[in-house]
Design a protein around this motif. Structure first.
Motif, short mmCIF file in Angstrom:
data_model
loop_
_atom_site.label_atom_id
_atom_site.label_comp_id
_atom_site.label_asym_id
_atom_site.label_seq_id
_atom_site.Cartn_x
_atom_site.Cartn_y
_atom_site.Cartn_z
N PRO A 164 0.81 -1.23 0.00
CA PRO A 164 0.00 0.00 0.00
C PRO A 164 0.84 1.27 0.00
O PRO A 164 0.47 2.27 -0.63
CB PRO A 164 -0.81 -0.10 1.30
N GLU A 165 1.96 1.19 0.70
CA GLU A 165 2.82 2.39 0.73
C GLU A 165 3.29 2.74 -0.67
O GLU A 165 3.34 3.91 -1.06
CB GLU A 165 4.03 2.14 1.62
N VAL B 59 1.77 2.12 -3.42
CA VAL B 59 0.65 2.68 -4.17
C VAL B 59 0.53 4.16 -3.88
O VAL B 59 0.34 4.98 -4.78
CB VAL B 59 -0.67 1.95 -3.81
N ILE B 60 0.66 4.51 -2.61
CA ILE B 60 0.55 5.93 -2.26
C ILE B 60 1.68 6.71 -2.88
O ILE B 60 1.49 7.83 -3.38
CB ILE B 60 0.53 6.10 -0.73
N ARG C 113 -14.73 -1.34 -1.41
CA ARG C 113 -14.61 -0.77 -0.08
C ARG C 113 -13.16 -0.59 0.32
O ARG C 113 -12.77 0.40 0.92
CB ARG C 113 -15.31 -1.70 0.93
N ALA C 114 -12.35 -1.62 -0.02
CA ALA C 114 -10.94 -1.55 0.35
C ALA C 114 -10.27 -0.36 -0.32
O ALA C 114 -9.54 0.40 0.31
CB ALA C 114 -10.24 -2.85 -0.03
N ASN D 8 -10.68 3.25 1.00
CA ASN D 8 -9.93 3.69 2.17
C ASN D 8 -8.80 4.65 1.81
O ASN D 8 -8.41 5.48 2.62
CB ASN D 8 -9.30 2.49 2.85
N TRP D 9 -8.23 4.47 0.62
CA TRP D 9 -6.97 5.17 0.32
C TRP D 9 -7.24 6.55 -0.28
O TRP D 9 -6.89 6.83 -1.42
CB TRP D 9 -6.13 4.30 -0.61
N THR E 51 -5.87 9.28 0.04
CA THR E 51 -4.78 10.16 -0.38
C THR E 51 -4.27 9.80 -1.76
O THR E 51 -3.41 10.49 -2.30
CB THR E 51 -3.61 10.08 0.62
#
Lengths: 332, 278, 305
Positions: free
Chosen positions: C219-220, C222-223, C249-250, C253-254, C256
């Motif tokens: 995930p990091e 991806v951000i 839904r997942a 969450n992101w 940003t």
């Protein structure tokens, strides 16, 4: 006379020290590991990554504390240094519950099924292993081994019946999943509250743990209601284990390693060990999770945290068997 | 009487004037078809050293566990200070009755001092912190049992006799009125056997305690005890002073072998000579 | 000798039989390029099956892998397993003369060749490899015109999409598979893959900057990549209702991530997006529609099945 008397003041001081240590480790884990924060262009990205890391650190803390407490409690009750939530099959039950829920119901209903799995396991173990209201430690451990074997087979059966894509999901989850693409903040809060409540409860039961460790008759004669202590502790430890499995999958050996290291460092007094297991378990798992993030890039994948705890735990387990089991074999 | 007891006995009640420990018609069975204790009755007076004797399997240890409150009698009743044993909350009972069990040493890693402090559990608060009163009681207990030199050593390192004294110290730290001991001298040598009994007698004479001891060593009990209770198959065969209980006609059927009783000229107490058929 | 001619005949017959048996054990001879009647094809890869049907060779396929499910007519063909586990008895019973598959595992090729089947291993990691493979199939099966026609059709489809999005801003796009439940890994298309080329055709720039096959990212990452558009390809089990909902839904969450903030996360269930075959044009078209919504399908697709 005693070099380290245990008064309210020293107790609070040690809790403050532990909190400081834990907070420091969390801070390091949030700032480091993974993407380099200062290299990111936008503040929004930094915020996003900090949020991910905060979730991971909180989850690891809650799960580590829960497992540390549960391991300590099982070792005290069973008077066996090798007891651990996983030896007893409680986490296996929770895992099976969560997996079944993912397959038959929905991914979202998983935590509830984890609770149910853990509770059913406790009930079965208690019913099978108790006789006339007493539970012999060895009977309990043997029951746990059998229960674990059953759950392993059940999970394998379920795995063989589902599609290959799902199999990968299950396989990854079984190795522990603290970092996730799908954060469950409410679940972290719930499990966190349960763990803290259990920690506080065990702090009040710590006296009883000390006495039961010496002997059940002695404990009874000194005012402890042994069977009630057993039941309450057992249910609480299993519940908190089931909750942590529902949150982050079955992670092994934390409940074995942490209480033992603490016992070697600060002695067998559970009044000190209970808060120490809580904080040290949390810190330990936060460090393990940080290690997995630091190991990213070796092969491009992060090793699951359960793999790291197993790699630390198995040699430790062998060491325990060889060095300390000889003394522990006198424990009846 | 102390607070917390259900149905407490007031000072002017006839029960208060009775024996300190009263066992009335107590029966107990682990399994329905095998009773261990049958219609057992005897008294222990305050400030006396009483010793329960009897062959193996007469139910001595079971009786003691009932008196500590670990088991509930199947029939009959036990009264402590006039009030029913069952009416005492566990913690209140632990503040009056000290128990020295027949347990093998546990490898728990506690030091002698920590072990004795465990005896303060009925008095410490919910979280188990100690206050100066607890230290004082522990130090007293160590002093009385002559175990102060070992205070910082681990219990596992001590010899059998030293360990036994520490366990007694633990019971003393409870500041009990009544001390129950299960075979305290079972595995000790002669010197330590007498040391333990000497300590028990001192606790009664100088400490004002009441002591009830279970032992199978008849002569040792005869030498030190004020009262004896002879058990046979879960029933009281005889109770009273040593010279009343230790008679050949009483002992021989109980132990199922010819037994001769003589008087020890030095102490005036009876001495027992088993005479097995050759 | 009493019957010399008999002996000679027997010896000759024995000699011929030996040669014949020896010939069977070795590699089979190359096909007669003009003799379509003898053509019995074993197709062990889904896109090969699609290509064969697109070239009109569907009726020549005698066996397929379990995963060859398009076009629907393919389902009537017997399935013999997949490249990991082949049912060798079934294969022998079907008497194929040629096996076509996309693999680089020499063991599979060796096994098939030992069974006396001429095996042609193809590649389709990139667009140019796909076109080469189509031409190879044409050559091997003697249908070179059909192959060229298919190649032409594909190139025309792709050119059509390219034209439609020419000049438009190229958003940084991440093409991903659904995240593995219980782990923090998600597979995305790296540079140099087939999907990466489709993204380029569809007027996007792959947000993942490195050349890699299907890397798994956290995930990091991806951000840090901050894609403007995210395409999640959920097929098979992942396309079930509640699973799609969970994926949605997942991702929600992101916040940003720019794609999430601007609502440009698209969950597509079309299976052909990652199959390099005749439907490539459709795939590029679908991606272009999703990436550049104002320029949704402007004309009928031709020829792509």
């Amino acid at each position: 006379m005693n070099p380290r008397p245990l008064t309210l003041r020293t107790y609070l001081q040690s809790i403050a020290a532990w909190t400081g240590l834990w907070a420091g480790v969390c801070l390091v884990a949030i700032l480091f590991g993974g993407e380099r924060l200062w290299a990111l262009p936008s503040g929004e990205q930094v915020r996003g990554i900090l949020a991910i890391r905060l979730y991971a650190v909180l989850t690891a803390s809650v799960v580590g504390a829960a497992l540390g407490l549960a391991g300590l409690a099982f070792q005290a009750l069973l008077r066996n240094p090798l007891a651990d939530p996983f030896v007893l099959g409680v986490s296996g039950g929770a895992a099976l519950g969560v997996i079944l829920s993912g397959i038959f119901v929905t991914v979202i209903g998983a935590p509830l099924f984890g609770f149910v799995g853990a509770l059913v396991t406790i009930a079965i173990i208690y019913a099978v292993a108790q006789r006339r209201g007493r539970i012999e430690p060895y009977t309990l451990l043997l029951t746990g081994v059998v229960v674990n074997a059953f759950y392993a087979a059940a999970i394998m059966l379920v795995n063989s019946l589902v599609s290959p894509a799902r199999r990968a999901d299950v396989a990854y989850w079984m190795m522990g999943s603290i970092n996730t693409f799908d954060p469950h903040w409410p679940l972290v809060g719930m499990v966190g509250g349960l763990t803290i409540a259990t920690g506080v409860g065990f702090a009040f039961l710590a006296k009883g743990f000390n006495l039961v460790a010496v002997g059940e008759d002695t404990a009874g004669a000194l005012g402890v209601r042994v069977e009630r202590l057993r039941l309450v502790t057992f249910v609480a430890a299993s519940l908190v284990t089931g909750a942590s499995v529902a949150l982050a999958g079955p992670i092994g050996f934390v409940g074995l390693i942490c209480p033992h290291i603490l016992r070697m460092a600060m002695g067998p007094d559970h009044r000190r060990l209970v808060p120490a297991s809580f904080f040290f378990g949390a810190t330990f798992l936060v460090l393990a999770d940080l290690a997995t993030r630091l190991l990213e890039g070796v092969g491009g994948q992060t090793p699951p945290v359960g793999v790291l705890t197993a790699m630390a735990g198995v040699p430790f387990f062998i060491y325990l068997l060889r060095v300390r089991w000889r003394r522990a074999s006198e424990i009846r | 009487m102390a607070t917390g007891i259900r149905n407490p006995v007031t000072a002017d009640s006839p029960l208060a004037a009775g024996p300190y420990l009263a066992v009335r018609s107590v029966g107990f069975a682990y399994r329905r078809d095998a009773p261990v204790l049958r219609d057992l009755s005897f008294d222990v007076q305050r400030g006396r050293l009483a010793n329960i004797l009897g062959p193996n399997g007469s139910g001595k240890s079971t009786l003691l566990r009932i008196l500590v409150g670990l088991l509930a009698p199947g029939s009959g009743e036990v009264r402590l200070g006039g009030a029913l044993l069952a009416d005492y909350p566990r913690a209140a009972l632990a503040r009056r009755v000290g128990y020295v069990p027949q347990e093998t040493a546990q490898a728990t890693g506690f030091t002698v001092l920590e072990t004795v402090l465990l005896g303060r559990s009925p008095h410490t608060g919910a979280l188990g912190f100690e206050v100066p009163g607890d230290w004082y009681a522990a130090r007293q207990a160590l002093h009385l049992t002559d175990t102060e030199p070992f205070a910082e050593r681990s219990l596992d390192e001590l010899s059998g006799g030293e360990r036994q004294r520490v366990i007694i110290a633990r019971a003393l730290a409870q500041e009990p009125e009544l001390i129950l001991l299960d075979e305290p001298t079972a595995f000790l040598d002669i010197k330590h056997q007498h040391a333990i009994y000497g300590l028990l007698r001192r606790l009664v004479r100088e400490g004002g305690k009441t002591v009830l001891c279970v032992s199978h060593d008849v002569n040792l009990a005869a030498a030190y005890a004020d009262d004896l209770v002879l058990m046979d198959h879960g029933h009281v065969a005889a109770a009273g002073k040593p010279e009343e209980v230790l008679r050949a006609e009483i002992l021989s059927p109980v132990y199922e072998m010819p037994i001769e009783v003589r008087k020890d000229k030095a102490t005036g107490r009876p001495y027992v000579f088993p005479r097995p058929q050759a | 000798m009493r019957h010399p001619w008999l002996n000679l005949a027997a010896s000759l017959g024995f000699f011929v039989a030996t040669l014949w048996v020896a010939g069977c054990g070795g590699t089979a001879p190359p096909p007669d390029s003009g003799d379509a009647r003898d053509l019995r094809i074993l197709s062990l890869t889904p896109n090969v099956t699609e290509i064969l049907f697109a070239m009109g060779l569907g009726d020549r396929i005698v066996g397929r892998s379990n995963y060859c499910t398009w076009p629907p007519e393919a389902l009537a063909i017997p399935a013999v397993g997949d490249t990991l586990q082949m049912n060798q008895e079934k294969i022998i019973a079907l008497r194929p003369t040629m096996a076509l598959l996309i693999t680089s595992r020499s063991t599979v090729i060796g096994t098939l060749e030992k069974m006396g089947i001429r095996t042609v291993a193809l590649r389709s990691d990139r667009m140019d490899e796909l076109l080469v493979s189509i031409r190879t199939i044409g050559r091997e099966t003697g249908r070179t015109e059909a192959a060229e026609a298919l190649v032409g059709r594909i190139q025309k489809d792709l050119a059509a999409v390219r034209d439609r999005v020419k000049g438009l801003p190229r958003p940084r796009t991440l093409f991903a598979f659904p995240m593995t439940v219980g782990s923090a890994q998600m597979m995305v298309a790296g540079r140099g893959t087939f999907v990466d080329e489709l993204l380029t055709v569809a007027g996007a720039e792959n947000a993942f900057p490195e050349a890699a096959n299907w890397p798994a990212i956290s995930p990091e990452r991806v951000i840090a990549l901050a894609p403007e558009v995210v395409i999640v390809n959920a097929t098979g089990d992942d396309a079930a209702g509640d699973r799609l909902e969970a994926i949605r839904r997942a991702w929600a969450n992101w916040t940003t991530v720019p794609a999430v903030a601007s609502g440009r996360v698209h969950i597509l269930t079309e299976p052909y997006l990652t199959i390099p075959g005749p439907r490539v044009g459709l795939a590029a078209q679908k991606l272009a529609e999703v990436i550049h919504p104002p320029y949704a399908a402007a004309g009928p697709q031709e020829g792509a099945r």
